[in-house]
Design an enzyme around this catalytic site. Structure first.
Site, PDB file in Angstrom:
ATOM      1  CG  PHE A  99      37.896  53.255  45.345  1.00 58.34           C
ATOM      2  CD1 PHE A  99      38.236  52.758  44.103  1.00 58.34           C
ATOM      3  CD2 PHE A  99      36.579  53.151  45.766  1.00 58.34           C
ATOM      4  CE1 PHE A  99      37.276  52.171  43.282  1.00 58.34           C
ATOM      5  CE2 PHE A  99      35.615  52.568  44.951  1.00 58.34           C
ATOM      6  CZ  PHE A  99      35.971  52.078  43.709  1.00 58.34           C
ATOM      7  CG  ASP A 153      38.096  50.523  51.510  1.00 59.19           C
ATOM      8  OD1 ASP A 153      38.088  49.278  51.395  1.00 59.19           O
ATOM      9  OD2 ASP A 153      37.305  51.268  50.901  1.00 59.19           O
ATOM     10  CE1 TYR A 208      32.400  44.891  44.540  1.00 62.08           C
ATOM     11  CE2 TYR A 208      30.748  45.130  46.256  1.00 62.08           C
ATOM     12  CZ  TYR A 208      31.638  45.693  45.372  1.00 62.08           C
ATOM     13  OH  TYR A 208      31.775  47.051  45.326  1.00 62.08           O
ATOM     14  CE  LYS A 209      36.172  45.860  44.812  1.00 64.15           C
ATOM     15  NZ  LYS A 209      36.426  47.131  45.470  1.00 64.15           N
ATOM     16  NE  ARG A 217      41.464  46.803  38.481  1.00 63.29           N
ATOM     17  CZ  ARG A 217      40.524  47.087  39.398  1.00 63.29           C
ATOM     18  NH1 ARG A 217      40.845  47.820  40.454  1.00 63.29           N
ATOM     19  NH2 ARG A 217      39.283  46.680  39.250  1.00 63.29           N
TER      20      ARG A 217
HETATM   21  C1  LIG Z   1      35.374  47.955  45.653  1.00 61.29           C
HETATM   22  C2  LIG Z   1      35.658  49.088  46.568  1.00 61.29           C
HETATM   23  C3  LIG Z   1      34.626  49.740  47.241  1.00 61.29           C
HETATM   24  C4  LIG Z   1      33.217  49.326  46.977  1.00 61.29           C
HETATM   25  O1  LIG Z   1      32.307  50.093  47.635  1.00 61.29           O
HETATM   26  P1  LIG Z   1      30.754  49.762  47.499  1.00 61.29           P
HETATM   27  O2  LIG Z   1      30.154  50.605  48.526  1.00 61.29           O
HETATM   28  O3  LIG Z   1      30.587  48.295  47.695  1.00 61.29           O
HETATM   29  O4  LIG Z   1      30.332  50.111  46.120  1.00 61.29           O
HETATM   30  C5  LIG Z   1      34.957  50.742  48.131  1.00 61.29           C
HETATM   31  N1  LIG Z   1      36.234  51.100  48.343  1.00 61.29           N
HETATM   32  C6  LIG Z   1      37.253  50.489  47.690  1.00 61.29           C
HETATM   33  C7  LIG Z   1      38.651  50.907  47.960  1.00 61.29           C
HETATM   34  C8  LIG Z   1      36.990  49.484  46.776  1.00 61.29           C
HETATM   35  O5  LIG Z   1      37.985  48.896  46.132  1.00 61.29           O
END
Ligand SMILES: *Cc1c(COP(=O)(O)O)cnc(C)c1O
Length: 412
Positions: A130, A199, A224-225, A371
């Protein structure tokens, strides 16, 4: 036109009638007529959340004022909710804390882990990680004076060496949904005396996790996911018990102090996972997150992951039969895939916009990925059927060519 037979809407509805998880849908406040396939990006609103947040605002804050830090359990919220998340990911109590954002937590753990063996010179990650994780790893490497080595997925295991200070990986690929096998990679890292900072943003609540059994030592993840904690919900951070005393947070804030209210001039880190807190927790957001976590904890997770696989299979089968122009880029192997299904198409952006205009909400990921979140807690088989039906119509009649669907918005 494909002549292939595919499951009917009636068959999808029959699956819903037999679904042991069907009753959980009522726990979410989903707008009528919307097929929500983006719960992997922003989970929907649990029905309980407005009540609990309203109570936190008007009673706990409004009436309790500062006494609510003690009397309403605010001060323990990071550890309390952390322990609840620990139960979802195969961690032990005291190994998870809720704080900050995923990006900030990743930074904290990379900085902390890099100091375990100062002789090591390299941080390792994969090219498809990511982007925020790549940025954070790059920034941390720079301030540590380490190099960041970025390799393709297939080359990861061979790239681990005695020079590897740490590896940072996202378990579930945000584009394809490819899922790394944690146990094998943790073992490969351990062979070289190093470790992975995982992560779990797209993993928690979406795929089975057993951090203890898989010998994961460090992880972060998003609230939040699939945890349905609300927009910008605080994130979590995991450190295996045996490592906690050896690590220190690069942000030595008072909430990570052994005794914040001793107001001691000298910093002394808290004994356990709390040393990774920095400042005052955002209580209203913590309470919203706790509500989402509580609803996930009530579900039979084995049934949840089974239904996820069935929804995925139905989506893949229908799309293969009805949308031959879409190329599925998600793994077929249930052990390698996760909580979303993705398709490549040169006009994926326009296709997703045309779907949203029909109340079927998925998302687009650059350069060419449509997606769709697979969230068995509230998704019905009927929803999957209706989504592919809309996709098929948009593709067959080339509805995506209408000019309004090409307008790029800030959030895709
Ligand atoms: C959603 C997501 C994030 C989100 O990071 P924030 O700091 O909350 O913006 C980070 N890493 C991955 C792999 C994600 O999918």
């Amino acid at each position: 036109m494909s002549a292939a037979a595919y499951p009917s809407l009636e068959q999808a509805r029959a699956l819903d009638r037999a679904d042991p998880l069907a009753r959980h849908r009522a726990a979410f406040s989903l707008p009528e007529g919307v097929v929500y396939l983006d719960g992997n990006s922003l989970g929907p609103l649990p029905v309980e959340t407005p009540k609990r947040v309203a109570d936190a605002v008007s009673r706990q804050w409004g009436e309790g004022l500062v006494t609510s830090w003690n009397d309403a359990g605010w001060i323990d919220a990071p550890q309390r909710i952390g322990d609840k998340i620990a139960g979802l990911i195969g961690a032990a109590p005291g190994e998870v804390v809720v704080t900050d954002s995923t990006s900030v937590n990743l930074y904290k753990l990379i900085m902390a882990a890099a100091h375990i063996d100062p002789a090591r010179t390299e941080i390792l990650t994969e090219a498809g990680n990511f982007p925020s994780d790549l940025y954070v790893a790059n920034g941390a490497a720079r301030s540590l004076g380490l190099s960041l080595r970025v390799v393709e997925r297939d080359a990861l295991i061979d790239a681990i060496s005695s020079a590897t200070a740490l590896i940072t990986l996202t378990q579930v690929d945000y584009r394809s949904g490819y899922r790394h096998g944690m146990a094998a990679l943790n073992a490969a890292a351990a062979e070289h005396g190093t470790r992975i900072v995982w992560d779990l943003s797209h993993s928690v609540g979406a795929v089975p996790l057993d951090l203890g059994k898989d010998r994961a030592e460090l992880a972060v993840g998003c609230g939040y996911k699939h945890l349905n904690g609300g927009p910008g919900a605080p994130a979590f951070l995991y450190v295996a018990k045996h490592l906690q005393a050896r690590l220190s947070s690069p942000i030595a804030g008072w909430f990570g102090h052994m005794a914040p209210f001793a107001f001691d001039g000298a910093y002394q880190a808290a004994a356990g996972i709390s040393r990774f807190l920095a400042g005052t927790p955002p209580i209203l957001s913590m309470i919203a997150l706790e509500t989402g976590v509580d609803s996930m904890r009530q579900v039979d997770r084995r049934a949840l992951f089974e239904k996820s696989a069935q929804l995925f299979d139905l989506f893949a089968e229908l799309a293969a039969a009805r949308c031959p122009d879409l190329r599925c880029i998600s793994p077929g192997d249930p052990a390698r895939r996760s909580g979303h299904i993705s398709f490549a198409h040169a006009n994926a952006y326009e296709i997703v916009q045309a779907l949203i205009a029909r109340n079927v909400i998925g998302d687009f990921r650059t350069p060419d990925v449509a997606r769709f979140g697979i969230t068995p807690l509230y998704l019905r088989f009927e929803d999957v059927w209706l989504a592919v039906d809309a996709l098929a119509e948009i593709l067959e009649r080339e509805i995506w060519r209408e000019p309004q669907y090409a307008v790029r918005r800030a959030v895709t």
